[in-house]
Design an enzyme around this catalytic site. Structure first.
Site, mmCIF file in Angstrom:
data_model
loop_
_atom_site.group_PDB
_atom_site.id
_atom_site.type_symbol
_atom_site.label_atom_id
_atom_site.label_comp_id
_atom_site.label_asym_id
_atom_site.label_seq_id
_atom_site.Cartn_x
_atom_site.Cartn_y
_atom_site.Cartn_z
ATOM 1 N N LYS A 28 0.834 -1.209 0.000
ATOM 2 C CA LYS A 28 0.000 0.000 0.000
ATOM 3 C C LYS A 28 0.866 1.256 0.000
ATOM 4 C CE LYS A 28 -3.085 0.459 3.449
ATOM 5 N NZ LYS A 28 -2.921 1.695 4.227
ATOM 6 N N SER A 29 1.885 1.282 0.836
ATOM 7 C CA SER A 29 2.743 2.477 0.922
ATOM 8 C C SER A 29 3.391 2.773 -0.427
ATOM 9 C CB SER A 29 3.840 2.252 1.971
ATOM 10 O OG SER A 29 3.281 2.140 3.246
ATOM 11 N N ARG A 33 2.780 5.991 -3.253
ATOM 12 C CA ARG A 33 3.937 6.794 -3.661
ATOM 13 C C ARG A 33 4.200 6.693 -5.158
ATOM 14 N NH1 ARG A 33 4.226 5.532 1.590
ATOM 15 N NH2 ARG A 33 5.583 6.640 3.052
ATOM 16 N N GLY A 100 -5.232 7.832 5.541
ATOM 17 C CA GLY A 100 -4.331 8.825 6.119
ATOM 18 C C GLY A 100 -3.101 9.020 5.253
ATOM 19 N N ARG A 128 -8.837 11.969 12.367
ATOM 20 C CA ARG A 128 -7.384 11.761 12.562
ATOM 21 C C ARG A 128 -6.601 13.075 12.530
ATOM 22 N NH1 ARG A 128 -5.626 6.755 9.023
ATOM 23 N NH2 ARG A 128 -3.797 6.996 10.345
ATOM 24 N N SER A 172 6.750 9.170 12.381
ATOM 25 C CA SER A 172 5.744 8.993 11.333
ATOM 26 C C SER A 172 6.351 9.150 9.951
ATOM 27 C CB SER A 172 4.621 10.021 11.513
ATOM 28 O OG SER A 172 3.801 10.046 10.367
ATOM 29 N N GLN A 174 4.603 9.213 7.405
ATOM 30 C CA GLN A 174 3.702 10.092 6.659
ATOM 31 C C GLN A 174 4.126 11.549 6.811
ATOM 32 O OE1 GLN A 174 -0.305 9.156 7.844
ATOM 33 N NE2 GLN A 174 -0.180 7.083 7.039
ATOM 34 N N ASP A 324 1.654 -1.220 11.877
ATOM 35 C CA ASP A 324 0.323 -1.685 11.453
ATOM 36 C C ASP A 324 0.040 -3.129 11.869
ATOM 37 O OD1 ASP A 324 -0.227 0.784 10.309
ATOM 38 O OD2 ASP A 324 0.606 0.208 8.369
ATOM 39 N N ARG A 398 -7.739 -3.226 9.608
ATOM 40 C CA ARG A 398 -6.798 -4.137 10.280
ATOM 41 C C ARG A 398 -7.390 -4.738 11.553
ATOM 42 N NH1 ARG A 398 -2.613 -3.743 6.816
ATOM 43 N NH2 ARG A 398 -2.089 -1.642 6.128
HETATM 44 C C1 S3P Z 1 2.439 4.687 6.199
HETATM 45 C C2 S3P Z 1 2.959 5.027 7.412
HETATM 46 C C3 S3P Z 1 2.404 4.593 8.699
HETATM 47 C C4 S3P Z 1 1.404 3.454 8.542
HETATM 48 C C5 S3P Z 1 0.494 3.625 7.372
HETATM 49 C C6 S3P Z 1 1.271 3.786 6.086
HETATM 50 C C7 S3P Z 1 3.075 5.207 4.980
HETATM 51 O O1 S3P Z 1 1.770 5.700 9.298
HETATM 52 O O2 S3P Z 1 0.635 3.285 9.718
HETATM 53 O O3 S3P Z 1 -0.368 2.504 7.236
HETATM 54 O O4 S3P Z 1 2.795 4.691 3.869
HETATM 55 O O5 S3P Z 1 3.884 6.138 5.081
HETATM 56 P P1 S3P Z 1 2.636 6.745 10.174
HETATM 57 O O6 S3P Z 1 3.799 7.086 9.380
HETATM 58 O O7 S3P Z 1 1.764 7.940 10.424
HETATM 59 O O8 S3P Z 1 2.952 5.986 11.432
#
Ligand code: S3P
Length: 443
Positions: A28-29, A33, A100, A128, A172, A174, A324, A398
Site C-alpha cells: 500500500k505504501s 507513492r 491517512g 485523525r 511517522s 507520513q 500496522d 486491520r
Molecule cells: C504509512 C505510514 C504509517 C502506517 C500507514 C502507512 C506510509 O503511518 O501506519 O499505514 O505509507 O507512510 P505513520 O507514518 O503515520 O505511522
C-alpha cells in the site's frame, strides 16, 4: 466508500492446518507513492502490481483531479505525469476516503503548487490528526484556510515554497514523506530529522525517479535531505507484495497447529519487518527465501510454519517497523504461553481507529486477558483462547482482519461486526484465507 452501506459481519471458525503458496496484493505504501511520483515526473510511469484497493484508488482519482492522466493497459497502470510544479487546480474537493497516507502525503505534493484544494475523507479519516503535517508545511509557506486539526480542510499551495529543516515530534513516515514531497518543489535543501527510522520508501523511490536524497546520522538521529528543483523522470515500477497484508497470513500460520504457508515476493525492507522478527522471537518458524531486489527494494518469499509460541517483550524501538501489525500480533500473543508486552504504542491511538483500545476490547470480548498500561498493551497468553465474542471494528480494516485471524484458533467462533473496510487495503483477504483452509463464513 459509501457510509450508507449495510455492515457486513463475518465469522471465523477454528480451522485445520493452513497450507499453500500464495501472493498477496501490492504494498500500500509503495502504491500510493508510485502514483504520486508518477504524477510529479515528466513522461510516463508504468506501474505493475499496484494495490487496487479503495485507499489507493482514491489516491489515483486525486492524482487525476490534479491533472495527471492515468490509463490501464492489461494490468499495467500508466501515469502520464506533469512534472514537479505542473499539477493543476482541481475542480472539486479531493476525497481520500479512509486513507491517512493518501491524504497526508498528498498535502506535501500539493504544497508546492499554486493550488487551493479542499480535502475531505470518511468519518474515520475525519477524526485523525492533521496538524502533524500542516505544521511543517506551513513553515514552508503553505496556507491553511481553517485553523483546525481534522478534515475537512482547505490548503493553499504556493510555487515559492521554502526549504526547512524539521525534526519530527512523532515517529511517522507520513509526516516525513509529506515534508520530503514538498521539498522537491523548493529551490534548496529540505531536511527531516527523526529519532527512530520510519519506513523509507519515499526516499528510495525519490532516488529511483532521479531526485537527489542524502541520509546521515546526526547525534544518534536520522537526517534525510532532499534537494529541491527536482526533475523526476517517469519510470517502470514493480510493486512488491505488502508485508502488512502478508502478516495476516503469517499470523494465521503461526496460530493454527500444523500450518505451513509461503507468501511470495514480499517486501522485506527492514523498516517494515518488525512483525516477522517478533514472530521468530516467539518461536514460530519464519524463513525469508530467495532474497532479491526490485526497484531498489528487497523482496523475499516468506515461509511460516507453526511451532509452539511463548510470550515476549516487544521493545518500543521496534514500533515504527511494525506499526500496522500490532492488532494481529496481539491475536498471535493469545496463543503463546505467557505474557506478551508491546511497548511504545502511542501512535496506535491515531490510526484508522484507536487500535490500542479496539485491540484490547476485542481480546477481552473473546475471553483473553488483555490490558492497556499507558502506551503498553499486555496480552496474557495461555496457549489457547476461548473466543465466542463479537468484535467492533470501528471502520478499521486491520482490526477486522486481525480478529478473523484470532477466530481461526479459538475454541468458539469469533464474529467481526463489519468487514466492509477490508476493501481499503486487502479486498482479496477472505478468498485468499479460505484458499489456505481458513473457515470464514458470512453470518
Ligand atoms: C504509512 C505510514 C504509517 C502506517 C500507514 C502507512 C506510509 O503511518 O501506519 O499505514 O505509507 O507512510 P505513520 O507514518 O503515520 O505511522
Amino acid at each position: 466508500m459509501s457510509h450508507s452501506q449495510q455492515p457486513k459481519p463475518l465469522v471465523a471458525h477454528r480451522s485445520g492446518p493452513l497450507s499453500g503458496r500464495v501472493r498477496v496484493p501490492g504494498d500500500k505504501s509503495i502504491s500510493h507513492r508510485a502514483l504520486m511520483l508518477g504524477a510529479l515526473a515528466t513522461g510516463t510511469t508504468r506501474i505493475t502490481g499496484l494495490l487496487e484497493a479503495e485507499d489507493v484508488l482514491n489516491t489515483a482519482k486525486v492524482v487525476e483531479a490534479l491533472g495527471a492522466r492515468i490509463n490501464r493497459r492489461e494490468g499495467v497502470i500508466e501515469v502520464l505525469g506533469r512534472g514537479v510544479g505542473g499539477l493543476i487546480q482541481p475542480s472539486g474537493p479531493l476525497d481520500f476516503g479512509n486513507s491517512g497516507t493518501g491524504c497526508r502525503l498528498m498535502m506535501g505534493v500539493i504544497a508546492g503548487h499554486d493550488i487551493e484544494a479542499r480535502l475531505v475523507g470518511d468519518a474515520s479519516l475525519s477524526r485523525r490528526p492533521m496538524r502533524r503535517v500542516l505544521t511543517p508545511l506551513r513553515q514552508m509557506g503553505m496556507g491553511v484556510v481553517e485553523d483546525r486539526e481534522t478534515l475537512p480542510l482547505t490548503i493553499r499551495g504556493t510555487s515559492s515554497l521554502v526549504p526547512i529543516e524539521y525534526a519530527t515530534p512523532v515517529p511517522s513516515a507520513q509526516v516525513k514523506s509529506a515534508v520530503l514531497f514538498a521539498g522537491l518543489a523548493t529551490s534548496g535543501e529540505t531536511t527531516v530529522i527523526e529519532r527512530e527510522a520510519t519506513r523509507d520508501h519515499t526516499e528510495r523511490m525519490f532516488r529511483y525517479f532521479g531526485a537527489e536524497v542524502r541520509t546521515a546520522m546526526r547525534d544518534g538521529r536520522h537526517a534525510i535531505t532532499v534537494v529541491g528543483d527536482a526533475e523526476l523522470e517517469g519510470r517502470d515500477v514493480k510493486v512488491p507484495a505488502d508485508p502488512s497484508s502478508a502478516a495476516f497470513l503469517a499470523a494465521a500460520a503461526a496460530i493454527v497447529p500444523g500450518s505451513d504457508v509461503t507468501i511470495e515476493g514480499v517486501l522485506v525492507n527492514e523498516t517494515r519487518t518488525g512483525f516477522y522478527t517478533t514472530l521468530r522471537e516467539m518461536g514460530a518458524d519464519v524463513a525469508f527465501a530467495d532474497l532479491r531486489e526490485e526497484n531498489g527494494e528487497p523482496i523475499a518469499d516468506i515461509r511460516v510454519r507453526h511451532r509452539a509460541l511463548t510470550g515476549v517483550v516487544v521493545p518500543a524501538a521496534r514500533a515504527p517497523s511494525m506499526i500496522d501489525e500490532y492488532p494481529v500480533l496481539a491475536a498471535v500473543a493469545a496463543f503463546a504461553q505467557g505474557e506478551t508486552r508491546m511497548e511504545g504504542l502511542a501512535e496506535l491511538k491515531v490510526k484508522e481507529s484507536d487500535r490500542l483500545a479496539a485491540t484490547a476490547a476485542g481480546l477481552i470480548a473473546n475471553g483473553i486477558g488483555a490490558r492497556v498500561e499507558g502506551d503498553t498493551l499486555v496480552v496474557e497468553g495461555r496457549g489457547a483462547a476461548r473466543g465466542g465474542g463479537t468484535v467492533v471494528t470501528h471502520m478499521d480494516h486491520r482490526i477486522a482482519m486481525a480478529f478473523l485471524i484470532l477466530g481461526l484458533g479459538t475454541d468458539r467462533p469469533v464474529e467481526v461486526d463489519d468487514v466492509t473496510f477490508v476493501a481499503t487495503s486487502f479486498p482479496a483477504f477472505t478468498g485468499l484465507m479460505t484458499g489456505l483452509g481458513a473457515k470464514l463464513e458470512a453470518k
